[in-house]
Write a protein that holds these residues in place. Structure first.
Motif, PDB file in Angstrom:
ATOM      1  N   ARG A   9       0.824  -1.205   0.000  1.00 16.27           N
ATOM      2  CA  ARG A   9       0.000   0.000   0.000  1.00 16.27           C
ATOM      3  C   ARG A   9       0.862   1.262   0.000  1.00 16.27           C
ATOM      4  O   ARG A   9       0.471   2.270  -0.566  1.00 16.27           O
ATOM      5  CB  ARG A   9      -0.922   0.008   1.219  1.00 16.27           C
ATOM      6  N   GLN A  37      -1.586   8.461 -10.736  1.00 13.79           N
ATOM      7  CA  GLN A  37      -2.322   9.660 -10.336  1.00 13.79           C
ATOM      8  C   GLN A  37      -1.412  10.590  -9.559  1.00 13.79           C
ATOM      9  O   GLN A  37      -0.832  10.207  -8.545  1.00 13.79           O
ATOM     10  CB  GLN A  37      -3.545   9.305  -9.493  1.00 13.79           C
ATOM     11  N   LEU A  43      -5.164  11.687 -13.390  1.00 13.05           N
ATOM     12  CA  LEU A  43      -5.082  10.257 -13.692  1.00 13.05           C
ATOM     13  C   LEU A  43      -4.572  10.060 -15.109  1.00 13.05           C
ATOM     14  O   LEU A  43      -5.123  10.608 -16.059  1.00 13.05           O
ATOM     15  CB  LEU A  43      -6.458   9.616 -13.567  1.00 13.05           C
ATOM     16  N   LEU A  88       0.364   8.086  -6.743  1.00 12.81           N
ATOM     17  CA  LEU A  88      -0.513   6.976  -6.359  1.00 12.81           C
ATOM     18  C   LEU A  88      -0.700   6.121  -7.605  1.00 12.81           C
ATOM     19  O   LEU A  88      -1.130   6.631  -8.650  1.00 12.81           O
ATOM     20  CB  LEU A  88      -1.858   7.499  -5.863  1.00 12.81           C
ATOM     21  N   LEU A  90      -2.629   3.170  -9.340  1.00 10.73           N
ATOM     22  CA  LEU A  90      -3.889   2.454  -9.221  1.00 10.73           C
ATOM     23  C   LEU A  90      -3.986   1.374 -10.274  1.00 10.73           C
ATOM     24  O   LEU A  90      -3.569   1.578 -11.415  1.00 10.73           O
ATOM     25  CB  LEU A  90      -5.057   3.427  -9.404  1.00 10.73           C
ATOM     26  N   PHE A 107     -11.573  -0.437  -9.260  1.00  2.85           N
ATOM     27  CA  PHE A 107     -10.241  -0.030  -8.852  1.00  2.85           C
ATOM     28  C   PHE A 107      -9.830  -0.590  -7.504  1.00  2.85           C
ATOM     29  O   PHE A 107     -10.670  -0.794  -6.615  1.00  2.85           O
ATOM     30  CB  PHE A 107     -10.153   1.499  -8.791  1.00  2.85           C
ATOM     31  N   GLY A 108      -8.528  -0.801  -7.357  1.00  4.22           N
ATOM     32  CA  GLY A 108      -7.963  -1.147  -6.078  1.00  4.22           C
ATOM     33  C   GLY A 108      -7.684   0.101  -5.261  1.00  4.22           C
ATOM     34  O   GLY A 108      -7.891   1.216  -5.743  1.00  4.22           O
ATOM     35  N   PRO A 109      -7.187  -0.061  -4.037  1.00  2.00           N
ATOM     36  CA  PRO A 109      -6.929   1.088  -3.168  1.00  2.00           C
ATOM     37  C   PRO A 109      -5.694   1.881  -3.550  1.00  2.00           C
ATOM     38  O   PRO A 109      -5.519   3.001  -3.078  1.00  2.00           O
ATOM     39  CB  PRO A 109      -6.761   0.446  -1.789  1.00  2.00           C
ATOM     40  N   GLY A 110      -4.845   1.312  -4.390  1.00  2.00           N
ATOM     41  CA  GLY A 110      -3.655   2.027  -4.832  1.00  2.00           C
ATOM     42  C   GLY A 110      -2.421   1.729  -4.006  1.00  2.00           C
ATOM     43  O   GLY A 110      -2.499   1.254  -2.867  1.00  2.00           O
ATOM     44  N   ARG A 112       0.842   3.910  -2.785  1.00  2.00           N
ATOM     45  CA  ARG A 112       1.430   5.252  -2.698  1.00  2.00           C
ATOM     46  C   ARG A 112       2.938   5.108  -2.742  1.00  2.00           C
ATOM     47  O   ARG A 112       3.541   4.578  -1.820  1.00  2.00           O
ATOM     48  CB  ARG A 112       1.000   5.921  -1.400  1.00  2.00           C
TER      49      ARG A 112
END
Lengths: 116, 115
Positions: A9, A37, A43, A88, A90, A107-110, A112
């Motif tokens: 994550r 992003q 994006l 980020l 994604l 989408f997933g949570p990304g 970072r």
């Protein structure tokens, strides 16, 4: 049904290093797309994989690459990291057949990524 | 070249109000249009997908409309709640230069619902 998962994550890397991000799509989804992003550019599409083949590519340098495995899981790799790669990242999966994938994307949570 | 614009960039309204978010696009040759919600530092949640042949889609308090001929879509949120606070993005699905499907994104509208 489990959603799209991304690991890790959070990630901190230094310039010049490389990084690999992972994405597991929703069960039954065969298409995985990757996006970057940033606050300045918003994006931006990186690439899409379907049936282990890259089907679509955005305007990113060759330092950004990816692959997809037979179970549809996908990885994205960035080599020779630059400060501007901080973003980020994604991934999104969709139920795509062999034709053009016009299906809804999930989408997933990304991940970072911070490059120092 | 397709351009997607969302106005306003930010919006603050009191709780309970009905509101409309706007999305405009320059090329009407689209497959579909999708609305997403993004909470700070998080991924995107798909809200509604409208195919090019459809005029609107509804989900709970949300209603999205599509007018291809004028290049516009609206997202209507009824009886807004503080939990609706997020950034709302629209994305147009179209055929790309390499004949593959691609999403073209708006910059988003940051919505704040005041309790």
């Amino acid at each position: 049904k489990a959603g799209v998962t991304q690991t890790p994550r959070y990630l901190i890397k230094t310039r010049g290093q490389q990084v690999t991000l992972s994405c597991s799509p929703i069960s039954g989804h065969r298409s995985v797309s990757w996006y970057q992003q940033t606050p300045g550019q918003g994006l931006q599409f990186l690439f899409e994989y379907f049936s282990e083949t890259q089907r679509n590519k955005g305007n990113f340098p060759g330092r950004f690459s990816g692959r997809q495995f037979s179970n549809s899981r996908s990885e994205m790799n960035v080599s020779t990291l630059e400060l501007g790669d901080s973003a980020l990242y994604l991934c999104a999966s969709s139920y795509r057949t062999s034709g053009i994938g016009t299906y809804e994307q999930y989408f997933g949570p990304g991940t970072r990524l911070t490059v120092t | 070249k397709q351009e997607v614009t969302q106005i306003p960039a930010a919006l603050s309204v009191p709780e309970g109000e009905n509101l409309v978010l706007n999305c405009s696009f320059t090329d009407s040759a689209i497959y579909n249009l999708q609305w997403f919600r993004q909470d700070p530092g998080k991924g995107l949640t798909s809200l509604l997908l409208i195919q090019s042949s459809q005029r609107e889609q509804t989900s709970g308090r949300l209603n999205a409309s599509l007018d291809k001929s004028s290049g516009r879509s609206t997202l209507y949120i009824a009886a807004s709640q503080p939990g609706d606070s997020a950034t709302y993005l629209c994305a147009v699905g179209q055929r790309g230069s390499d004949s593959n499907y691609q999403l073209i994104w708006g910059a988003g509208t940051k919505l704040i619902i005041k309790p």
